[in-house]
Design an enzyme around this catalytic site. Structure first.
Site, PDB file in Angstrom:
ATOM      1  N   LEU A  34      54.231  34.015  58.307  1.00 27.54           N
ATOM      2  CA  LEU A  34      52.803  33.798  58.099  1.00 27.54           C
ATOM      3  C   LEU A  34      52.534  32.631  57.169  1.00 27.54           C
ATOM      4  O   LEU A  34      53.313  32.348  56.259  1.00 27.54           O
ATOM      5  CB  LEU A  34      52.169  35.047  57.474  1.00 27.54           C
ATOM      6  N   GLU A  72      45.424  44.189  56.277  1.00 33.12           N
ATOM      7  CA  GLU A  72      46.483  45.182  56.053  1.00 33.12           C
ATOM      8  C   GLU A  72      47.276  44.799  54.817  1.00 33.12           C
ATOM      9  O   GLU A  72      47.309  43.641  54.446  1.00 33.12           O
ATOM     10  CB  GLU A  72      47.472  45.154  57.238  1.00 33.12           C
ATOM     11  N   LYS A  80      50.459  43.634  52.875  1.00 31.05           N
ATOM     12  CA  LYS A  80      51.659  42.883  53.250  1.00 31.05           C
ATOM     13  C   LYS A  80      52.819  43.577  52.525  1.00 31.05           C
ATOM     14  O   LYS A  80      53.036  43.383  51.328  1.00 31.05           O
ATOM     15  CB  LYS A  80      51.541  41.424  52.820  1.00 31.05           C
ATOM     16  N   ASP A 140      56.248  44.744  51.077  1.00 32.46           N
ATOM     17  CA  ASP A 140      57.407  44.000  50.598  1.00 32.46           C
ATOM     18  C   ASP A 140      58.669  44.779  50.961  1.00 32.46           C
ATOM     19  O   ASP A 140      59.270  45.446  50.131  1.00 32.46           O
ATOM     20  CB  ASP A 140      57.294  43.806  49.085  1.00 32.46           C
ATOM     21  N   ARG A 169      64.976  41.026  61.472  1.00 29.20           N
ATOM     22  CA  ARG A 169      64.263  39.828  61.910  1.00 29.20           C
ATOM     23  C   ARG A 169      65.235  38.657  62.089  1.00 29.20           C
ATOM     24  O   ARG A 169      65.093  37.850  62.997  1.00 29.20           O
ATOM     25  CB  ARG A 169      63.197  39.471  60.874  1.00 29.20           C
ATOM     26  N   GLU A 217      57.765  47.277  59.220  1.00 24.31           N
ATOM     27  CA  GLU A 217      58.429  46.971  57.965  1.00 24.31           C
ATOM     28  C   GLU A 217      59.083  48.256  57.440  1.00 24.31           C
ATOM     29  O   GLU A 217      58.441  49.301  57.398  1.00 24.31           O
ATOM     30  CB  GLU A 217      57.352  46.469  56.997  1.00 24.31           C
ATOM     31  N   TYR A 227      53.156  47.663  62.556  1.00 27.21           N
ATOM     32  CA  TYR A 227      51.864  46.977  62.563  1.00 27.21           C
ATOM     33  C   TYR A 227      51.617  46.062  63.746  1.00 27.21           C
ATOM     34  O   TYR A 227      50.521  45.519  63.857  1.00 27.21           O
ATOM     35  CB  TYR A 227      51.638  46.199  61.261  1.00 27.21           C
ATOM     36  N   LYS A 283      48.379  36.098  49.187  1.00 31.70           N
ATOM     37  CA  LYS A 283      49.411  36.570  48.265  1.00 31.70           C
ATOM     38  C   LYS A 283      48.787  37.098  46.985  1.00 31.70           C
ATOM     39  O   LYS A 283      47.867  36.482  46.440  1.00 31.70           O
ATOM     40  CB  LYS A 283      50.346  35.407  47.912  1.00 31.70           C
ATOM     41  N   CYS A 310      77.853  55.959  19.387  1.00 33.36           N
ATOM     42  CA  CYS A 310      76.547  56.445  19.835  1.00 33.36           C
ATOM     43  C   CYS A 310      75.482  56.121  18.784  1.00 33.36           C
ATOM     44  O   CYS A 310      75.672  56.419  17.599  1.00 33.36           O
ATOM     45  CB  CYS A 310      76.623  57.954  20.055  1.00 33.36           C
ATOM     46  N   CYS A 358      74.424  59.742  17.189  1.00 38.33           N
ATOM     47  CA  CYS A 358      75.303  60.641  16.431  1.00 38.33           C
ATOM     48  C   CYS A 358      76.522  59.939  15.852  1.00 38.33           C
ATOM     49  O   CYS A 358      77.255  60.540  15.066  1.00 38.33           O
ATOM     50  CB  CYS A 358      75.743  61.817  17.308  1.00 38.33           C
ATOM     51  N   CYS A 411      78.032  58.886  25.612  1.00 36.02           N
ATOM     52  CA  CYS A 411      78.334  59.609  24.392  1.00 36.02           C
ATOM     53  C   CYS A 411      78.736  60.997  24.888  1.00 36.02           C
ATOM     54  O   CYS A 411      77.959  61.644  25.591  1.00 36.02           O
ATOM     55  CB  CYS A 411      77.104  59.709  23.500  1.00 36.02           C
ATOM     56  N   CYS A 468      75.418  66.043  20.315  1.00 34.97           N
ATOM     57  CA  CYS A 468      74.630  64.846  19.974  1.00 34.97           C
ATOM     58  C   CYS A 468      73.135  65.178  19.996  1.00 34.97           C
ATOM     59  O   CYS A 468      72.607  65.637  21.013  1.00 34.97           O
ATOM     60  CB  CYS A 468      74.940  63.727  20.967  1.00 34.97           C
TER      61      CYS A 468
HETATM   62  S1  IVH Z   1      51.961  40.300  60.633  1.00 33.92           S
HETATM   63  C1  IVH Z   1      52.275  37.128  63.733  1.00 33.92           C
HETATM   64  N1  IVH Z   1      51.506  42.305  59.031  1.00 33.92           N
HETATM   65  O1  IVH Z   1      55.429  39.585  55.888  1.00 33.92           O
HETATM   66  C2  IVH Z   1      52.281  38.296  62.869  1.00 33.92           C
HETATM   67  N2  IVH Z   1      53.400  40.940  58.600  1.00 33.92           N
HETATM   68  O2  IVH Z   1      55.621  36.105  56.418  1.00 33.92           O
HETATM   69  C3  IVH Z   1      53.017  38.049  61.598  1.00 33.92           C
HETATM   70  N3  IVH Z   1      54.753  41.654  56.697  1.00 33.92           N
HETATM   71  O3  IVH Z   1      58.277  39.036  57.066  1.00 33.92           O
HETATM   72  C4  IVH Z   1      53.316  39.217  60.814  1.00 33.92           C
HETATM   73  N4  IVH Z   1      53.503  43.384  56.164  1.00 33.92           N
HETATM   74  O4  IVH Z   1      57.143  40.878  58.601  1.00 33.92           O
HETATM   75  C5  IVH Z   1      52.320  41.266  59.307  1.00 33.92           C
HETATM   76  N5  IVH Z   1      50.994  44.136  57.707  1.00 33.92           N
HETATM   77  C6  IVH Z   1      51.793  43.110  57.996  1.00 33.92           C
HETATM   78  C7  IVH Z   1      52.943  42.805  57.231  1.00 33.92           C
HETATM   79  C8  IVH Z   1      53.730  41.709  57.567  1.00 33.92           C
HETATM   80  C9  IVH Z   1      54.584  42.682  55.847  1.00 33.92           C
HETATM   81  C10 IVH Z   1      55.852  40.689  56.605  1.00 33.92           C
HETATM   82  C11 IVH Z   1      56.300  40.089  57.890  1.00 33.92           C
HETATM   83  C12 IVH Z   1      56.960  38.795  57.457  1.00 33.92           C
HETATM   84  C13 IVH Z   1      56.142  38.423  56.283  1.00 33.92           C
HETATM   85  C14 IVH Z   1      55.163  37.358  56.671  1.00 33.92           C
END
Ligand code: IVH
Length: 680
Positions: A83, A115, A117, A119, A138, A179, A231, A325, A419, A422, A437, A442
């Site tokens: 993205l 939605e 994102k 991690d 991926r 994810e 998703y 972000k 320790c 103690c 310890c 202790c």
């Molecule tokens: S959509 C074309 N939705 O974030 C659709 N990505 O650079 C592109 N990621 O590793 C992805 N949560 O897998 C989408 N709700 C979400 C996401 C999501 C996490 C990850 C994705 C990718 C990175 C995007």
């Protein structure tokens, strides 16, 4: 093999997968754990007797197959794109202006789905005829790695769709993107477990998820609390939804978990502005540390998938979606000193004392250094400039030093020789990460043991402060001494008046009726937390039986490893610990599981309605009378009100079919007796 067995196995698979989904994905179980276990036991028994019944979507296959040599490469059916990023409101609006120019005037006002994102790690899941046939990482977006065996162990990942038989039928071939991550609550529990077992904890949930998914041994993956959120649909050979919002609803209906935090923004008449979306993003940034998973931002998607596609892709990034972000929750500061604390098992934990620094609105002056291996691996030194991170609600941690700015004054961090509480020598067992310890007396350990004991047994009013007082005044030498405290003794403690002393004594007395597995967990044996204690209490119904068991026997229990088995042995070998058990026995705590025998007059089948089909081993009228004597009802036909269909030999078709339609749970005759805890 007869047709009834084949049908029964299929029905069991479907039911177990469904109840698994109710439990793990929807968090709303319909049956008890014991009932669930009975279904799994029955299926496993059928599969052992008839291995040809085992199918790839069988829930018994979630435990993880044989370790792999490496992972095979898998070509994705369509590129798994990443993205474009926006880091501020202005950048988000700029993205919107860019795409608006590309869209023709007659496109209706844009709607958006926003939605989290996540991690975690992106996975690509292939389903044929509803069965999971392949799961891949991926990779570089075009080619990933086949990690199907590991993904099968993820409890929220459907092995067959739809999970709910009433759900929509998917097209013959469907590829879903999602994810895999670890929820924060599970992450904390996982790290606690690893530390207790003397293993190295993970620095953050993402590392934990990544390390677990790329395990060559799926049995290890199976023990990690991985979670899946799906998703998008990568490809399908049949009709699928045309908008993102509908896609999410469709995936949910198929049985894929969805987060609560999904927002939809209708396109306002003639108004393509993104203000409402940006406002929402700002609200989410403010709430980010309350989310149950780690997210590094939000993904804003044009809801109409045809419009998304029409906007095309630049540099491997689709124009129709953007990642907003979250601001980084990290800062650099100076590591001023290291503090060592002693846990209840004697493990010495290092904590960094920092030059206070604000991170996302919170002043951080302490951060986790995990353990001495981590410190050595990252070469973190006192006086270093260090990068400190915050993630979710977890304690901030030191990520590593900024080596470039060292001036030679930095000092290497050594584990303490004695320790800090103690003064006894510290021990570093061969092959373990932790330093300990091992002084049973202790005081720091004892304080932690007491607070752990009261936490597990749910004794209110005994926090760390009171524990310190009790230990300092030598009123307790182990947690069992709590049961022999007197009011006079408590009244001598600072801050204790009549009422407070009474309340505490009451709370301690009340906790005498906690079940055996809780008492077992409260003992504080390394590696034996609440969950492991439940497993052990099933296998060893008395504490005496566990104390007498050889290590191999303990380790042969499913879910118990050799290290925990050894820890149990070592614990019981200790004279102080045996004395503590004796005191607990005298105090009247439950050191054995409750007997499952039915007490006369008890009504274990109360509120349940049964329908019987097929021949039973006893006269049907006897069974009916017996069900009634235990509070249950027997009906002549299956309806919404039927709790269970009891299936005997040569069952009649109509009741069975009706039960299938209504998803009515089935019981064999033996299971009925197991449910009741007795037989006619
Ligand atoms: S959509 C074309 N939705 O974030 C659709 N990505 O650079 C592109 N990621 O590793 C992805 N949560 O897998 C989408 N709700 C979400 C996401 C999501 C996490 C990850 C994705 C990718 C990175 C995007």
């Amino acid at each position: 093999m007869d047709q009834v067995t084949v049908l029964r196995a299929a029905k069991l698979r479907e039911e177990i997968n469904y109840h698994n989904y109710r439990y793990h994905t929807l968090d709303s179980p319909l049956i008890s754990d014991a009932q669930f276990d009975a279904l799994v036991d029955e299926l496993r028994a059928l599969e052992i007797a008839h291995p040809e019944l085992i199918t790839p979507d069988s829930p018994t296959q979630r435990i993880g197959g044989a370790p792999a040599e490496g992972f095979a490469k898998v070509e994705h059916p369509a590129p798994i794109l990443s993205l474009d990023k926006a880091s501020s409101r202005a950048e988000l609006l700029a993205w919107h202006t860019r795409i608006s120019k590309l869209l023709s005037e007659d496109v209706p006002p844009l709607a958006y789905t926003v939605e989290p994102k996540f991690d975690g790690l992106t996975v690509v899941l292939h389903y044929r005829q509803g069965q999971l046939v392949l799961g891949a990482t991926r990779g570089d977006g075009l080619v990933g790695e086949d990690i199907t065996a590991n993904l099968r162990t993820v409890k929220t990942l459907p092995l067959r769709i739809p999970v709910d038989p009433d759900g929509p039928q998917p097209p013959p071939y469907l590829v879903v993107r999602g994810e895999v991550l670890i929820l924060l609550k599970d992450f904390d529990a996982l790290n606690t477990r690893l530390i207790e077992a003397g293993e190295s904890p993970f620095a953050n949930p993402r590392n934990a998820a990544a390390g677990s998914l790329r395990q060559l041994d799926p049995a290890i993956t199976a023990r990690r609390p991985l979670h899946l959120y799906a998703y998008s649909i990568v490809t399908a050979d049949g009709p699928v939804p045309e908008t993102q919002q509908e896609t999410l609803a469709y995936l949910r209906a198929l049985g894929f978990a969805q987060p609560d935090e999904i927002a939809f923004f209708q396109g306002g008449a003639g108004d393509r502005r993104l203000d409402a979306v940006a406002d929402y993003c700002e609200q989410m940034i403010a709430r980010r540390n309350t989310l149950p998973y780690e997210a590094d931002g939000l993904v804003i998607k044009i809801d109409d998938l045809a419009t998304q596609a029409a906007l095309g892709v630049v540099g491997g990034r689709p124009r129709g979606a953007v990642a907003y972000k979250f601001p980084a929750q990290e800062a650099t500061t100076t590591l001023v000193d290291v503090e060592f604390s002693v846990g209840r098992t004697g493990v010495i934990t290092p904590t960094a004392l920092l030059d206070p620094v604000p991170i996302a609105g919170v002043t951080v002056s302490r951060a986790s250094l995990h353990n001495f291996d981590f410190i050595a691996e990252r070469d973190i030194r006192i006086g270093d400039r260090v990068l400190v991170k915050r993630a979710g609600d977890v304690i901030p941690y030191v990520e590593g030093p900024v080596v470039d700015v060292r001036d030679g004054s930095q000092r290497i961090i050594e584990p303490p020789g004695v320790c800090p509480a103690c003064g006894d020598p510290i021990v570093h067992p061969e092959g373990e990460i932790a330093y300990y310890c091992i002084n049973a007396a202790c005081p720091a350990q004892l304080v932690q043991k007491l607070t752990y004991f009261t936490h597990v047994l749910d004794i209110e009013g005994l926090g760390e402060r009171t524990a310190v007082q009790l230990v300092e005044q030598r009123l307790v030498e182990d947690p069992a001494d709590l049961y022999f405290l007197t009011k006079e003794a408590l009244l001598m403690l600072e801050g204790f008046a009549d009422k407070k002393a009474d309340n505490l004594l009451n709370a301690i007395a009340q906790a005498k009726d906690r079940p055996f597995d809780r008492v077992l967990a409260a003992l504080g044996i390394r590696g034996v937390g609440v969950t492991v204690a439940q497993v052990l209490a099933e296998a060893f119904p008395t504490l005496g039986a566990l104390a007498e068991a050889p290590a191999e026997v303990i380790a042969s229990v499913e879910g118990i490893g050799p290290i925990t088995a050894q820890n149990i042995l070592t614990w019981f070998a200790h004279v102080h610990n045996r004395a503590m058990v004796e005191k607990l026995r005298q105090a009247g705590l439950k050191l054995a599981a409750e007997s499952k025998a039915v007490v006369v007059g008890e009504q274990p089948l109360a509120d349940l309605t049964f329908v019987i089909t097929g021949a039973l081993s006893r006269p049907r009228d006897d069974v009916k009378a017996w069900i009634a004597s235990l509070g249950g009802k027997v009906a002549g036909s299956v309806s919404q009100k039927t709790s269970y269909l009891v299936v005997g030999a040569d069952p009649g078709g109509s009741k069975y079919n009706r039960a299938q339609e209504l998803n009515t749970p089935l019981l064999t005759e033996e299971q009925l007796y197991a449910l009741a805890g007795s037989h006619p």
